[in-house]
Design a protein around this motif. Structure first.
Motif, PDB file in Angstrom:
ATOM      1  N   UNK A  48       0.814  -1.229   0.015  1.00  0.00           N
ATOM      2  CA  UNK A  48       0.061   0.052   0.094  1.00  0.00           C
ATOM      3  C   UNK A  48       0.672   1.193   0.016  1.00  0.00           C
ATOM      4  N   UNK A  49       0.203   2.542   0.206  1.00  0.00           N
ATOM      5  CA  UNK A  49       1.059   3.768   0.079  1.00  0.00           C
ATOM      6  C   UNK A  49       2.160   3.634   1.356  1.00  0.00           C
ATOM      7  N   UNK A  50       1.890   2.925   2.257  1.00  0.00           N
ATOM      8  CA  UNK A  50       2.989   3.037   3.491  1.00  0.00           C
ATOM      9  C   UNK A  50       3.927   1.773   3.460  1.00  0.00           C
ATOM     10  N   UNK A  51       4.034   1.218   2.446  1.00  0.00           N
ATOM     11  CA  UNK A  51       4.605  -0.043   2.420  1.00  0.00           C
ATOM     12  C   UNK A  51       6.173   0.438   2.654  1.00  0.00           C
ATOM     13  N   UNK A  52       6.723   1.067   1.819  1.00  0.00           N
ATOM     14  CA  UNK A  52       8.352   1.359   1.704  1.00  0.00           C
ATOM     15  C   UNK A  52       8.695   1.976   3.272  1.00  0.00           C
ATOM     16  N   UNK A  53       7.738   2.838   3.659  1.00  0.00           N
ATOM     17  CA  UNK A  53       8.230   3.419   5.042  1.00  0.00           C
ATOM     18  C   UNK A  53       8.279   2.329   6.225  1.00  0.00           C
ATOM     19  N   UNK A  54       7.297   1.520   6.096  1.00  0.00           N
ATOM     20  CA  UNK A  54       7.339   0.252   7.217  1.00  0.00           C
ATOM     21  C   UNK A  54       8.390  -0.584   6.873  1.00  0.00           C
ATOM     22  N   UNK A  55       8.961  -0.817   5.565  1.00  0.00           N
ATOM     23  CA  UNK A  55       9.938  -1.749   5.396  1.00  0.00           C
ATOM     24  C   UNK A  55      11.214  -0.934   5.911  1.00  0.00           C
ATOM     25  N   UNK A  56      11.471   0.128   5.653  1.00  0.00           N
ATOM     26  CA  UNK A  56      12.606   1.106   6.171  1.00  0.00           C
ATOM     27  C   UNK A  56      12.693   1.124   7.691  1.00  0.00           C
ATOM     28  N   UNK A  57      11.543   1.424   8.258  1.00  0.00           N
ATOM     29  CA  UNK A  57      11.572   1.505   9.784  1.00  0.00           C
ATOM     30  C   UNK A  57      11.882  -0.051  10.367  1.00  0.00           C
ATOM     31  N   UNK A  58      11.310  -0.984   9.768  1.00  0.00           N
ATOM     32  CA  UNK A  58      11.822  -2.334  10.252  1.00  0.00           C
ATOM     33  C   UNK A  58      13.306  -2.737   9.951  1.00  0.00           C
ATOM     34  N   UNK A  59      13.836  -2.293   8.903  1.00  0.00           N
ATOM     35  CA  UNK A  59      15.141  -2.411   8.466  1.00  0.00           C
ATOM     36  C   UNK A  59      16.347  -1.719   9.275  1.00  0.00           C
ATOM     37  N   UNK A  60      15.758  -0.627   9.932  1.00  0.00           N
ATOM     38  CA  UNK A  60      16.608   0.175  10.771  1.00  0.00           C
ATOM     39  C   UNK A  60      17.294  -0.494  11.874  1.00  0.00           C
ATOM     40  N   UNK A  61      16.790  -1.806  12.516  1.00  0.00           N
ATOM     41  CA  UNK A  61      17.447  -2.320  13.498  1.00  0.00           C
ATOM     42  C   UNK A  61      18.921  -2.953  13.026  1.00  0.00           C
ATOM     43  N   UNK A  62      19.199  -2.847  11.523  1.00  0.00           N
ATOM     44  CA  UNK A  62      20.468  -3.396  11.371  1.00  0.00           C
ATOM     45  C   UNK A  62      20.954  -2.158  10.477  1.00  0.00           C
ATOM     46  N   UNK A  63      21.797  -1.507  11.213  1.00  0.00           N
ATOM     47  CA  UNK A  63      22.234  -0.086  10.383  1.00  0.00           C
ATOM     48  C   UNK A  63      23.070  -0.588   9.338  1.00  0.00           C
ATOM     49  N   UNK A  64      24.036  -1.632   9.128  1.00  0.00           N
ATOM     50  CA  UNK A  64      24.944  -2.096   8.180  1.00  0.00           C
ATOM     51  C   UNK A  64      23.765  -3.059   7.424  1.00  0.00           C
ATOM     52  N   UNK A  65      23.262  -2.698   6.130  1.00  0.00           N
ATOM     53  CA  UNK A  65      22.631  -3.571   5.643  1.00  0.00           C
ATOM     54  C   UNK A  65      22.781  -3.449   4.054  1.00  0.00           C
ATOM     55  N   UNK A  66      22.016  -4.660   3.274  1.00  0.00           N
ATOM     56  CA  UNK A  66      22.027  -4.313   1.881  1.00  0.00           C
ATOM     57  C   UNK A  66      20.980  -4.965   1.545  1.00  0.00           C
ATOM     58  N   UNK A  67      19.917  -4.705   0.664  1.00  0.00           N
ATOM     59  CA  UNK A  67      18.876  -5.466   0.019  1.00  0.00           C
ATOM     60  C   UNK A  67      19.222  -6.282  -1.312  1.00  0.00           C
ATOM     61  N   UNK A  68      18.520  -7.405  -1.363  1.00  0.00           N
ATOM     62  CA  UNK A  68      18.450  -8.334  -2.362  1.00  0.00           C
ATOM     63  C   UNK A  68      16.996  -8.254  -2.689  1.00  0.00           C
ATOM     64  N   UNK A  69      16.742  -7.816  -4.108  1.00  0.00           N
ATOM     65  CA  UNK A  69      15.352  -7.852  -4.450  1.00  0.00           C
ATOM     66  C   UNK A  69      15.215  -8.867  -5.796  1.00  0.00           C
ATOM     67  N   UNK A  70      14.140  -9.832  -5.654  1.00  0.00           N
ATOM     68  CA  UNK A  70      14.095 -10.789  -6.809  1.00  0.00           C
ATOM     69  C   UNK A  70      13.154  -9.855  -7.760  1.00  0.00           C
ATOM     70  N   UNK A  71      13.658  -9.962  -9.190  1.00  0.00           N
ATOM     71  CA  UNK A  71      13.212  -9.303 -10.208  1.00  0.00           C
ATOM     72  C   UNK A  71      13.313  -7.763 -10.031  1.00  0.00           C
ATOM     73  N   UNK A  72      14.384  -7.143  -9.881  1.00  0.00           N
ATOM     74  CA  UNK A  72      14.564  -5.637  -9.679  1.00  0.00           C
ATOM     75  C   UNK A  72      13.856  -4.638 -10.987  1.00  0.00           C
TER      76      UNK A  72
END
Length: 225
Positions: A49-73
């Motif tokens: 939905x409209x807030x999906x990206x913000x929710x993903x970023x808030x959840x991922x902030x628990x790992x300051x050093x991170x990288x994303x792997x997206x299937x079918x980017x």
């Protein structure tokens, strides 16, 4: 910094990085985080939905050093991958063929679930070094889109012009000039005097084609601007 110390430092940095694999779907995205050894450290499903990206970023902030792997980017995951890249995140594209291969090689590889798929995407993102890095779209992408649209409009205009030319050829002695414009066609149509029912039909079709031609002329001009 001595080479040996630098290598140890680089290794320590890599071992702290968390890889977050994302299995994207139209209605939901499933994310699984793994450490440098490939062990799962977190999992979350996000409704799209409209807030999906913000929710993903808030959840991922628990790992300051991170990288994303997206299937079918470049496909179904393009929107999310572009949002991540635009936010300055480290993102790689995992082709579905590679994640499917990882699933088959895993124990119980015949089980297909969104969390399992996201885990395999993360594992591919962690262990493969040849994956395409996702970069944020820029002005060159905009120009490419506008150019593709321009080509579509010009091709459609050519088709309509040829169709109008064929109709006028059957209605006017000698037909219409080769370089037919909307204004020239409008002037020619004023002198049409149908003699048969078929010619009456052609005359009724001609104004519709002319209207289409004028619309496309405006669209081509707007696109060029």
């Amino acid at each position: 910094m001595p080479t040996a110390h630098f290598c140890r430092f680089e290794h320590q940095v890599r071992t702290r990085v968390i890889t977050i694999g994302i299995d994207p779907h139209k209605s939901s995205h499933t994310a699984v985080a793994i450490d440098a050894a490939g062990h799962k450290t977190g999992q979350r499903r996000f409704v799209v939905n409209a807030g999906t990206f913000q929710k993903l970023m808030r959840w991922s902030e628990q790992w300051p050093e991170r990288r994303f792997a997206v299937e079918g980017a470049g496909g179904l995951g393009r929107t999310l991958a572009q949002q991540l890249a635009a936010a300055g995140e480290d993102v790689v594209d995992v082709p579905s063929t590679l994640s499917a291969r990882a699933r088959l090689l895993a124990t119980g590889g015949d089980r297909k679930t969104d969390p399992a798929d996201a885990l395999h995407v993360a594992q591919v993102g962690l262990f493969r070094t040849d994956l395409r890095k996702v970069t944020a779209e820029d002005q060159s992408t905009i120009l490419r889109l506008l150019t593709e649209r321009h080509n579509d409009l010009v091709n459609e205009r050519t088709r309509i012009t040829n169709r109008l030319h064929a109709v006028l050829r059957d209605l006017l002695p000698g037909g219409a000039p080769t370089r037919l414009s909307a204004d020239k066609a409008a002037a020619l149509m004023k002198g049409i005097r149908p003699l048969t029912a078929t010619d009456n039909c052609r005359r009724d079709i001609a104004p519709d084609l002319l209207a289409d031609l004028r619309r496309l002329d405006h669209q081509v001009k707007d696109n060029e601007a």
